[in-house]
Design an enzyme around this catalytic site. Structure first.
Site, PDB file in Angstrom:
ATOM      1  N   GLU A 132       5.009  -6.185   3.005  1.00  0.00           N
ATOM      2  CA  GLU A 132       4.880  -6.936   1.748  1.00  0.00           C
ATOM      3  C   GLU A 132       4.755  -5.948   0.592  1.00  0.00           C
ATOM      4  O   GLU A 132       3.719  -5.827  -0.049  1.00  0.00           O
ATOM      5  CB  GLU A 132       3.644  -7.841   1.779  1.00  0.00           C
ATOM      6  CG  GLU A 132       3.734  -9.006   2.728  1.00  0.00           C
ATOM      7  CD  GLU A 132       2.426  -9.783   2.813  1.00  0.00           C
ATOM      8  OE1 GLU A 132       2.406 -10.792   3.523  1.00  0.00           O
ATOM      9  OE2 GLU A 132       1.423  -9.376   2.182  1.00  0.00           O
ATOM     10  N   CYS A 187      -6.046  -4.150 -31.393  1.00  0.00           N
ATOM     11  CA  CYS A 187      -7.362  -3.817 -31.951  1.00  0.00           C
ATOM     12  C   CYS A 187      -8.324  -3.415 -30.835  1.00  0.00           C
ATOM     13  O   CYS A 187      -9.413  -3.985 -30.676  1.00  0.00           O
ATOM     14  CB  CYS A 187      -7.922  -5.008 -32.736  1.00  0.00           C
ATOM     15  SG  CYS A 187      -6.912  -5.467 -34.147  1.00  0.00           S
ATOM     16  N   GLY A 228       0.776  -1.227   0.000  1.00  0.00           N
ATOM     17  CA  GLY A 228       0.000   0.000   0.000  1.00  0.00           C
ATOM     18  C   GLY A 228       0.809   1.278   0.000  1.00  0.00           C
ATOM     19  O   GLY A 228       0.270   2.349  -0.269  1.00  0.00           O
TER      20      GLY A 228
END
Length: 429
Positions: free
Chosen positions: A287, A356, A245
């Site tokens: 983490e 595309c 975060g």
């Protein structure tokens, strides 16, 4: 804030020069992702220093952000563990030399074979849901002695305008992850009754935050919850995982996080909440993925086509298959026309790939220097969630990955896919 000489945008410099890039592209055709070893190592050391006050501190790099063996081994050399969320990520961590407590397994809606491999590797399992307790026990035969649980407090998580000027807001109540508060108490009691001896607590409440207040605020929530859980259940809580975060400034005008200030903010919460409760030996884990790698990778691409219709388009040889974030989220990635850093940004372009799909655009209405055929463009901040989110739509082949070493040399760390790779899983009979 530093501006380019042209004065048209704040300066966001590539970690590679035009001279270096010309030499690299002579060996490796564009497009490719390029990583800065020096920057990665220095950043890992800054993070470790920021939490050096906690003897048990450990960073578990989020493998999903950059699942590249050379990068994972580099981080392992810097003392990091690996946070895995799937079977193949566990296999990759194992093959890169991580084992046992080096691996944190944080998964959701988890198939049995993933829990089985995590247990065989001795990974610390971070359970996402109360019902996974019985599922884990039935799958591997017993509850591990060390176990972690992910907490989702629900509602809306918010930090008002911080001193950095950014507001952090997210809605954990809409997220599919984690235990409720009541489930944590029940879950810890049940896990202890089933043989667990040591516990961890984990939460992730907001993504890519640009505020030094996010981690300390999250830490305060988790530390208080840990104190309550120990009182309610008697469980031995050994670690608290602040997860990820902590963000990066994708836009050049944004201010980057100060990891030293973040670490100090967490320390203050630790001493305010955990130490008086007799929990001053609890280890802190993180983490991080984006913070660890994002700024230290870029997508190198070449201008190939120009289109003059209702807008001015620059076509490059990369596409959303090489970097999905702009197409998927409308995410901003800064672009440098290498060698023209100080030229006036007096041309407005959409920078596009060849898929595309009309959202295959790296930039929309972006003011850039005049671009000519063959110019090399660096798309910044792709070191995390860049290559890893690639795909093969339109039969596009995934690009190479190259490491710029500390001594200025380069190393190919993933070759580009070939048509043979693309066809290898197809059955024509």
């Amino acid at each position: 804030m530093i501006f380019s000489e042209s004065g048209c945008f704040p300066l966001k410099k590539p970690f590679v020069t035009l001279e270096q890039l010309r030499a690299i592209t002579a060996r490796y055709p564009t497009p490719f992702h390029l990583y800065d070893e020096k920057g990665i190592r220095e950043n890992a050391r800054k993070l470790k220093a920021a939490f050096a006050w906690n003897p048990g501190y450990r960073e578990y790099f989020a493998v999903k952000a950059t699942p590249t063996p050379a990068i994972l081994k580099l981080l392992r050399e810097e003392g990091c563990g690996a946070d895995c969320s799937s079977l193949t990520e566990l296999m990759l961590a194992d093959r890169c030399g991580f084992s046992g407590a080096d691996i944190m397994f944080s998964s959701n809606d988890t198939p049995p074979e993933e829990f089985q491999l995590a247990a065989r590797l001795g990974a610390t399992i971070n359970l996402d849901d109360f019902t996974h307790i019985d599922f884990l026990k039935d799958t591997i035969g017993a509850i591990p002695e060390t176990i972690s649980c992910r907490y989702n407090p629900g509602g809306t998580f918010s930090i008002g305008a911080s001193e950095e000027g950014f507001q952090v807001m997210d809605t954990p109540g809409d997220a599919k992850y984690g235990f409720t508060r009541a489930q944590l108490t029940e879950g810890f009691r049940k896990l202890r009754a089933l043989g667990a001896k040591h516990f961890g607590l984990h939460a992730f409440l907001a993504s890519n935050t640009l505020s030094n207040a996010y981690y300390p605020t999250l830490a305060g929530i988790l530390f208080q919850t840990a104190v309550e859980l120990r009182e309610e259940t008697g469980c031995d809580i050994r670690f608290i995982n602040l997860s990820g975060g902590v963000g990066i400034p994708y836009r050049p005008e944004q201010r980057e996080n100060d990891i030293a200030a973040i670490g100090e903010g967490v320390r203050r919460k630790y001493e305010e909440i955990l130490v008086p409760a007799g929990m001053g030996d609890v280890a802190i884990f993180t983490e991080l993925g984006r913070f660890m790698l994002g700024p230290y990778g870029c997508l190198v691409t070449k201008a190939t086509h120009f289109k003059h219709t209702y807008k001015e388009y620059v076509g490059v040889d990369a596409c959303a298959a090489n970097l999905m974030r702009p197409a998927m989220y409308g995410a901003y990635h800064h672009i440098t026309v290498v060698g023209k850093e100080d030229a006036p940004c007096d041309h407005k372009y959409d920078v596009t790939g060849s898929l595309c799909e009309n959202n295959d655009k790296f930039a929309v209405d972006r003011m850039l220097p005049e671009i000519q055929s063959g110019d090399l463009l660096v798309i910044h901040d792709t070191g995390a969630h860049g290559f890893s989110m690639g795909y093969n739509y339109n039969g596009k082949l995934r690009s190479a990955e190259v490491l710029l070493r500390e001594d200025g040399s380069t190393r190919l760390i993933r070759r580009a896919e070939t048509p043979e790779d693309y066809f290898s899983t197809m059955i024509f009979d």
